[in-house]
Structures are given as C-alpha cells and as structure tokens.
Scaffold this active site. Structure first.
Site, PDB file in Angstrom:
ATOM      1  N   LYS A 154       0.811  -1.212   0.000  1.00  0.00           N
ATOM      2  CA  LYS A 154       0.000   0.000   0.000  1.00  0.00           C
ATOM      3  C   LYS A 154       0.848   1.266   0.000  1.00  0.00           C
ATOM      4  CE  LYS A 154      -4.017  -2.237   2.054  1.00  0.00           C
ATOM      5  NZ  LYS A 154      -5.000  -2.247   3.163  1.00  0.00           N
ATOM      6  N   ASN A 205      -3.654 -15.540  -4.638  1.00  0.00           N
ATOM      7  CA  ASN A 205      -4.956 -16.089  -4.264  1.00  0.00           C
ATOM      8  C   ASN A 205      -5.680 -15.178  -3.277  1.00  0.00           C
ATOM      9  OD1 ASN A 205      -3.308 -16.765  -1.998  1.00  0.00           O
ATOM     10  ND2 ASN A 205      -4.592 -18.528  -1.498  1.00  0.00           N
ATOM     11  N   PHE A 206      -5.578 -13.861  -3.511  1.00  0.00           N
ATOM     12  CA  PHE A 206      -6.326 -12.913  -2.697  1.00  0.00           C
ATOM     13  C   PHE A 206      -7.830 -13.061  -2.948  1.00  0.00           C
ATOM     14  CE2 PHE A 206      -2.301 -10.274  -2.935  1.00  0.00           C
ATOM     15  CZ  PHE A 206      -2.000 -10.400  -1.595  1.00  0.00           C
ATOM     16  N   ARG A 245      -7.367  -4.152  -7.059  1.00  0.00           N
ATOM     17  CA  ARG A 245      -7.395  -2.923  -6.255  1.00  0.00           C
ATOM     18  C   ARG A 245      -5.992  -2.523  -5.804  1.00  0.00           C
ATOM     19  NH1 ARG A 245     -12.134  -5.463  -4.349  1.00  0.00           N
ATOM     20  NH2 ARG A 245     -11.058  -6.282  -2.502  1.00  0.00           N
ATOM     21  N   ALA A 274     -14.165 -18.079  -0.190  1.00  0.00           N
ATOM     22  CA  ALA A 274     -14.219 -19.521   0.028  1.00  0.00           C
ATOM     23  C   ALA A 274     -12.992 -19.989   0.786  1.00  0.00           C
ATOM     24  CB  ALA A 274     -14.326 -20.269  -1.295  1.00  0.00           C
ATOM     25  N   ASP A 329      -8.143 -26.983  -0.562  1.00  0.00           N
ATOM     26  CA  ASP A 329      -6.989 -26.092  -0.608  1.00  0.00           C
ATOM     27  C   ASP A 329      -5.792 -26.743  -1.298  1.00  0.00           C
ATOM     28  OD1 ASP A 329      -7.798 -23.641   0.478  1.00  0.00           O
ATOM     29  OD2 ASP A 329      -7.650 -24.387   2.513  1.00  0.00           O
ATOM     30  N   GLY A 379     -14.130 -53.567   3.573  1.00  0.00           N
ATOM     31  CA  GLY A 379     -14.478 -52.577   4.570  1.00  0.00           C
ATOM     32  C   GLY A 379     -13.544 -52.594   5.767  1.00  0.00           C
TER      33      GLY A 379
END
Length: 409
Positions: free
Chosen positions: A81, A102-103, A110, A144, A175, A244
C-alpha cells in the site's frame, strides 16, 4: 547433500513472485519450491501471511500451520500500500517468470497488480490465480475456504454413512488439492514458454478443482443415472464382500484394518479364509461367489471380525498383506509421525527453524533418482528482503536502507 534426501534443481533459475496466503496458493508455490524454483513470498511487514497466526493481530501464534505450506521459500516484507513498496514489487515482477496470487476476488486489481498491469510490465510472465469460484459462476465474488469448496464441489455429498448426513472429508482437498492442479499447469506453461517466449494467464477455482477429484463419482453417476451416494467405509458403486473396516485389538478409536478382496480375483477369498483358520468354508456353497457373499455380507463380516478382534491392526495388516490380499491399518497422525521408516526414507523430514523448535513434517513425496527433495525451513517474516532485492534487482545496502526509511519494506 548426503542421507535420504537431495537438492533438486529441476526449476533452477525460475523466479516466482508469491502473492499467496493461507493454503491453496502456498501449497502451489511450495510444490514448485521443492523442485528448485526461487519462490519469493511477498508479505506484509507488520504481520505477514495470515497463515502465520491464529488470532487477529497476534504474530506467529501458529507456526506449524505456516511451516507446512511455506518450506523452501524466501520471505520479502514489502508494504504493497506504500507507493515505493508497490513500485518495488512491480520491479520484481519484471524479473519474474511466474506470479501466483490467491487474494479475495478483486483484491489484486485494487492493489494495482491485476493481470493486464503485470502483463504490460512483463509480457512473458505466467500469471496464475486461485479463487474460490470461477469466472462466470454466480458465486464468483464469494469468499471460500477449503470446507466451502468441498461442500460446493461435491466431496461432502459422497462422504459419510449411507443413512447419515454429508460430512467434510478429513483432509484439506479443497486447498492443497487445488494448489496441486495449478502447480502442474504452471509447469506445463513454463515448458511451452521455452518455445514461444510468451506468458499466459492461468486461473483455477477451488470449486472447479474438486470436480477433478470426483471423477470416479461422476463415472458412477454415468453408469447408474443417479447422483453418486455416500458409502461410509465402502466404495460407492463397487459391490463386493468382504470389503471394509474391521475392528482390531485392543479396541481403540483407530484400531481398525481395511480389507479389500477383488471380484476379479477369487483367490483373495480363499487366501483370507485359509489365513483365518476357516479353510472349512472354502467349499461352502453359501459363500462360493461374490454374489453369494454379498447376499450374506453380514455373515461374512462377522467371520472376519471374529479373527481381526484377536489381532492388533498392525498384526492384521501384515498377515493379510503377506497372504496376498490388499489390507491397510488405520493410522493416525501420531503413528505416522512416529514411524521412523518415513524419516529414514526422507518422506518425513525435520525442519530446523531459527525461531521455533525442530519440527518433523511431510516433505515432497516423489523420489527423484532414489531420493526426495531436501527440506529447508520456512522463512522468518522478511528474512530475505535484502538478499532478494540485491540478487533480483541489484539494489545495494544503501538503496535498501532508503526503502526502509520510506516504510516500503
């Protein structure tokens, strides 16, 4: 480097600007770092990647989470910034081969580092983005996390008992699984760029990536014409007995062994009966065929359970496996952590970190010429700022000091 690990240089010379946080993006860039890329993680100078902490405003509260997804990287602390900080990152991007971010949706634009801006700086860059939902999705602006992607991507719907509610699988497939699809695609883009010199834009949504891991379930739907169902410890769409989880001694929460016999190999059933001392049943017409055993599945399970309850899961796995029948004990994280054979083979490695206690963690699982890549510690926040600015941009100590004075780094 000696021992069960080796330095890997497949991606030596590849420069990656890592603008990722938490897990999906860092998993992708960490995979490339394992393979030898110079992955430079850009972090906020005050608190760094949110993955460094559990509580807002508390730095480095949860180092183990950060370790897992940021090994073999370097950290540069830059304030995006601050005008001078943003200019510095743009200079790094001019030198980079790959940029991964991945913002939240719209955040990178922006900040002034959207695709069109970065492509203008460096037409050859591979610009990779990981989001929760894809462009064109009605939810593309939504945030997400792993569990959201898995819920919307189908994995919940096929996890749990047939007569119970859907459940989240116990792994972070949304992820890390998404990160792996992007890492593979970046490798393909780098390979193609050797011919063309052109970069490209790569985008993957976590929801979309989950469909990739649901292919068997979609195959089941294709065959049955119905939505794939939950099967508990069974495999939906595969009807076979025995198959199983079977309880073992001494009866703890994970004292089970999974036994799987194949319909394609009738010898499995005969071998299992012989091992359990029930050779008398090999000629029993009630259990002669897979269909017969399915019809009497509860009886079959009771026969096997009577044997497994007399053995630990390790004993059962060893004996059943040695008899030529697929079997696997249910192992928890502590058992896997304490199994020395993983460390002996380099699959688990000890991270020796300058700020935290030594920590054993999974490394990259692929062995390359007999050895997996060596682990190096995840970076301390801003640990490599001066080194990277010198190596990538040729800035001397005086120039770096000036950037610090302007709070850019």
């Amino acid at each position: 480097m000696t021992g069960p690990v080796a330095s890997v240089h497949f991606l030596s010379g590849v420069k990656i600007v890592d603008l990722t946080q938490f897990e999906a993006g860092p998993s992708c860039t960490e995979a490339l770092a394992w393979l030898g890329a110079d992955v430079v993680k850009i972090e906020n100078p005050k608190l760094g990647d949110p993955g460094r902490r559990l509580r807002p405003g508390q730095p480095d509260d949860d180092p183990y989470y950060f370790h897992m997804f940021n090994a073999n990287k370097r950290s540069v602390a830059i304030d995006l910034k601050a005008p001078a900080g943003l200019a510095l990152v743009k200079d790094l991007l001019r030198q980079a081969d790959v940029c991964v971010e991945n913002f939240a949706p719209g955040a990178i634009e922006r900040l002034g580092l959207g695709y069109n801006t970065v492509r203008a700086l460096n037409p050859g860059i591979i610009y990779a983005q990981i989001k929760g939902f894809g462009e064109g999705s009605p939810y593309e602006k939504n945030l997400a996390f792993d569990m959201i992607a898995q819920a919307c991507g189908g994995t919940f719907s096929v996890t749990g008992e047939p007569d119970g509610p859907p459940k989240r699988p116990g792994i972070s497939l949304g992820d890390t699984g998404t990160g792996m699809t992007m890492a593979i695609t970046i490798l393909g883009a780098l390979y193609k760029r050797r011919e063309t010199g052109q970069g490209c834009r790569l985008q993957v949504a976590m929801q979309d990536a989950m469909l990739h891991y649901m292919r068997i379930n979609f195959a089941t739907q294709g065959r049955t014409g119905r939505a794939a169902e939950r099967g508990g410890s069974k495999v939906p769409g595969i009807r076979n007995a025995p198959m199983g989880l079977y309880p073992c001694a001494p009866g703890g929460p994970n004292d089970y062994v999974y036994i799987m016999t194949s319909r394609a190999n009738p010898d499995h059933w005969v071998r299992l009966l012989t091992l359990m001392g029930r050779a008398d049943l090999t000629a029993d017409d009630r259990y002669a065929t897979p269909a017969d055993r399915l019809e009497r599945e509860s009886e079959v399970d009771a026969i096997i359970t009577a044997w497994t309850r007399c053995h630990t899961k390790h004993e059962a796995m060893r004996a059943v496996g040695e008899a030529g029948i697929p079997a696997g004990a249910v192992l928890d994280t502590a058992e896997l952590q304490n199994d020395s054979t993983f460390e002996d083979r380099g699959i688990m490695q000890v991270m020796r970190h300058p700020a935290h206690a030594p920590f054993k963690m999974p490394g990259w699982p692929v062995r390359i010429d007999g050895k997996p890549p060596a682990l190096t510690a995840s970076p301390v926040l801003g640990e490599h700022t001066e080194a990277v600015l010198g190596e990538w941009l040729g800035l001397n100590a005086q120039a770096v000091a000036a950037l610090r004075e302007h709070s850019a780094i």
